[in-house]
Motif scaffolding. Sequence first.
Motif: not given
Length: 350
Positions: A100, A132, A134-136, A266-267, A323, A326-327
């Motif tokens: 990450r 949260r 979903e990020r994992y 962070q994505v 997301l 952000e990516n």
Amino acid sequence: MTHADDPNPAKAEARLTAEALGWTPFFEAQLTPADAALLPMRVATVHRARMSAEGAAGPVRLQIAPLTNTADYAVGDWVLVEPETDLLVRRLERQTLIQRRTEGGRVPQLMAANVDTLFIVSSCNDDLNPARLERYLALANEVGTAPVIVLTKADQVADVAPFVAQVIGLQRDLPVVALNANAPEAALTLAPWCGHGQTVALVGSSGVGKSSLLNTLAAKTGAEAQLTGSIREDDARGRHTTTARSLHRIVGGGWVIDTPGIRSLQVSDLSVGLDVLFAEIAELAPACRFRDCTHAHEPGCAVQAAVAAGDLDPARLERWRKLMEENRANTPVATGPRGNKTTKPYGKHR
């Protein structure tokens, strides 16, 4: 200390084979005739100036060459070691790598390597945050590690169904289990992913029960047990108890990698992770009129049509959009003419 100096005879008797440690044909294919005299070992801990590994005869403290950057190694890595000196010679290519980006960090932080299943741990209380999780999930999807949502503290609520319902639809065919991390039955519930030679990693916020779950899976008690914390009642935030990543043997024959609690994830650097997570949106996108459709305002948008028809949750689309942006903002890009490209630091790209 080398394995020859191990003061515990019982540990020496419980010799491990490379296969039991997770060795597969993928790693075997990387060996050369020059490696014949070296021993394969699995990195168990990584610190700034030292590393340890698990080998066929148990744990050893690795000898590392001067100027070795331990940040280039992850818990779960396979390395080749000189048997007489325990000197680390080289690292084998990884089958999977979970990493990450951190705030202000120039290079990704290595979290765990060669993980078969990622246990994404949350709890049946106010800490449960589907966005949260979903990020994992996106992180696991990107590296090809199978995700499982593990909801702890199931014994502290009257009904776990509402908590399971919040997360079971986050991704297609997503396994979700609810359990009491301190109960022996938890190991039986998670046994399908913890068999001989399998590696799982625990990720999640502080205080959700990762250390308790580790103690249960690895049957650690007394002085061997990981310290455990809890979620503060005033703000539902957890206290940090695990401060370093480490590899532990599971009673059922597998291995578990414990990781410190993560406040924010962070994505970044994703190419397919979000498409797997939001498969219903990815499948609709080719039917949009415009190839670069943002699914926000364009005419002929198949995704917006699905929202209007009630077939797609607008909140889900909004989280996808957040997301994706952000990516894009966090992922470094190569710029410049062909053959002379430079990497632009992550930030907002135009």
